[in-house]
Design a protein around this motif. Sequence first.
Motif, PDB file in Angstrom:
ATOM      1  N   GLY A   1       0.810  -1.226  -0.144  1.00 11.93           N
ATOM      2  CA  GLY A   1       0.111   0.013  -0.027  1.00 11.93           C
ATOM      3  C   GLY A   1       0.751   1.132   0.233  1.00 11.93           C
ATOM      4  N   MET A   2       0.122   2.423  -0.480  1.00  7.70           N
ATOM      5  CA  MET A   2       0.738   3.706  -0.149  1.00  7.70           C
ATOM      6  C   MET A   2      -0.286   4.494   0.434  1.00  7.70           C
ATOM      7  SD  MET A   2       1.634   6.510  -3.194  1.00  7.70           S
ATOM      8  CE  MET A   2       3.288   5.931  -3.179  1.00  7.70           C
ATOM      9  N   VAL A   3       0.176   5.062   1.536  1.00  7.55           N
ATOM     10  CA  VAL A   3      -0.894   6.015   2.577  1.00  7.55           C
ATOM     11  C   VAL A   3      -0.648   7.253   1.736  1.00  7.55           C
ATOM     12  CG1 VAL A   3      -1.614   6.680   4.751  1.00  7.55           C
ATOM     13  CG2 VAL A   3      -0.725   4.658   4.212  1.00  7.55           C
ATOM     14  N   LEU A   4      -1.935   7.787   1.389  1.00  9.77           N
ATOM     15  CA  LEU A   4      -2.040   9.207   0.634  1.00  9.77           C
ATOM     16  C   LEU A   4      -2.659  10.155   1.756  1.00  9.77           C
ATOM     17  CD1 LEU A   4      -2.764   7.859  -2.715  1.00  9.77           C
ATOM     18  CD2 LEU A   4      -0.597   8.905  -2.105  1.00  9.77           C
ATOM     19  N   PHE A   5      -2.242  11.097   1.991  1.00  9.55           N
ATOM     20  CA  PHE A   5      -2.470  12.008   3.315  1.00  9.55           C
ATOM     21  C   PHE A   5      -3.217  13.271   2.591  1.00  9.55           C
ATOM     22  CE2 PHE A   5       0.680   9.753   5.424  1.00  9.55           C
ATOM     23  CZ  PHE A   5       0.130   9.286   6.648  1.00  9.55           C
ATOM     24  N   ASN A   6      -4.212  13.787   3.627  1.00  9.97           N
ATOM     25  CA  ASN A   6      -4.792  15.079   3.403  1.00  9.97           C
ATOM     26  C   ASN A   6      -5.224  15.338   4.640  1.00  9.97           C
ATOM     27  OD1 ASN A   6      -5.925  17.569   2.240  1.00  9.97           O
ATOM     28  ND2 ASN A   6      -7.933  16.629   2.041  1.00  9.97           N
TER      29      ASN A   6
ATOM     30  N   ILE B   1       3.060   2.684   9.220  1.00 11.32           N
ATOM     31  CA  ILE B   1       3.318   2.594   8.112  1.00 11.32           C
ATOM     32  C   ILE B   1       4.661   1.873   7.581  1.00 11.32           C
ATOM     33  CG2 ILE B   1       3.657   3.834   5.981  1.00 11.32           C
ATOM     34  CD1 ILE B   1       1.572   6.053   7.197  1.00 11.32           C
ATOM     35  N   ARG B   2       5.797   2.367   8.325  1.00 13.17           N
ATOM     36  CA  ARG B   2       7.280   1.576   8.216  1.00 13.17           C
ATOM     37  C   ARG B   2       6.956   0.352   8.632  1.00 13.17           C
ATOM     38  NH1 ARG B   2      12.298   3.594   7.567  1.00 13.17           N
ATOM     39  NH2 ARG B   2      11.293   5.254   6.682  1.00 13.17           N
ATOM     40  N   LYS B   3       6.364  -0.020   9.765  1.00 14.12           N
ATOM     41  CA  LYS B   3       6.145  -1.618  10.014  1.00 14.12           C
ATOM     42  C   LYS B   3       5.316  -2.287   9.110  1.00 14.12           C
ATOM     43  CE  LYS B   3       2.943  -2.852  12.880  1.00 14.12           C
ATOM     44  NZ  LYS B   3       2.178  -3.251  14.213  1.00 14.12           N
ATOM     45  N   LEU B   4       4.416  -1.752   8.115  1.00 15.03           N
ATOM     46  CA  LEU B   4       3.577  -2.645   7.377  1.00 15.03           C
ATOM     47  C   LEU B   4       4.465  -2.508   5.857  1.00 15.03           C
ATOM     48  CD1 LEU B   4       0.185  -0.676   7.832  1.00 15.03           C
ATOM     49  CD2 LEU B   4       0.817  -3.321   8.105  1.00 15.03           C
ATOM     50  N   GLY B   5       5.433  -1.504   5.687  1.00 14.10           N
ATOM     51  CA  GLY B   5       6.342  -1.603   4.810  1.00 14.10           C
ATOM     52  C   GLY B   5       5.885  -0.867   3.321  1.00 14.10           C
ATOM     53  N   PHE B   6       4.865   0.282   3.747  1.00 13.42           N
ATOM     54  CA  PHE B   6       4.130   1.032   2.808  1.00 13.42           C
ATOM     55  C   PHE B   6       4.918   2.113   2.541  1.00 13.42           C
ATOM     56  CE2 PHE B   6      -0.604  -0.527   4.144  1.00 13.42           C
ATOM     57  CZ  PHE B   6      -0.250  -2.010   3.657  1.00 13.42           C
ATOM     58  N   ASP B   7       4.505   2.946   1.484  1.00 12.78           N
ATOM     59  CA  ASP B   7       4.991   4.078   1.028  1.00 12.78           C
ATOM     60  C   ASP B   7       3.864   5.261   1.408  1.00 12.78           C
ATOM     61  OD1 ASP B   7       7.039   3.038  -0.380  1.00 12.78           O
ATOM     62  OD2 ASP B   7       6.095   2.788  -2.178  1.00 12.78           O
ATOM     63  N   THR B   8       4.372   6.598   1.341  1.00 14.63           N
ATOM     64  CA  THR B   8       3.467   7.759   1.747  1.00 14.63           C
ATOM     65  C   THR B   8       3.584   8.827   0.371  1.00 14.63           C
ATOM     66  OG1 THR B   8       5.067   8.817   2.873  1.00 14.63           O
ATOM     67  CG2 THR B   8       3.664   7.431   4.040  1.00 14.63           C
ATOM     68  N   GLY B   9       2.519   9.484   0.307  1.00 17.38           N
ATOM     69  CA  GLY B   9       2.251  10.569  -0.497  1.00 17.38           C
ATOM     70  C   GLY B   9       1.366  11.606   0.086  1.00 17.38           C
TER      71      GLY B   9
END
Length: 167
Positions: free
Chosen positions: A72-77, A93-101
Amino acid sequence: MKTLRLVLLVFGFASIAANAMTFTAPKHNPADVITWIDQHGDTTRIYADGEITTSSASELEQFVRANHIESGMVLFNSPGGSLMGGVAVGNTIRKLGFDTGIATYAGGGMVASGICASACAYAFAGGLGRYYSSGNTRLGIHQFYSQGNDIGNGTSQEVSGMLVAYL
């Protein structure tokens, strides 16, 4: 250490908002191709909208489990919220291995528009890959504060040290 625990409690309760963060993973239009997401294969876009609370990290984990999301990628607003909540979301998020944007969802696709400010910046920092697109997106960070202005320099230094270690 006793002082730090007290500070964590103060920051944890600083933002219990009516506009608490929500998580969604809507289906996208087939033509909605974003290069930096598609290079990772079958990545689910998780939109995180609203204020971060002390329970946002556990809510994100529950959302991921309930929807069987493996990549996954967590996209913030988000305007921010709880400092410790933001750090906890970043750790999750780091534990899950996901990206962010930073992005929003509109018209069946991802839109490069949104804000990730204050405590959200620490959640954003938790991504394995962190993606920022110029245009209508904003990433903002500022000095932390207590709503009651009741923390002294020593406590402020401890929290600053914790944030540096986290980053």
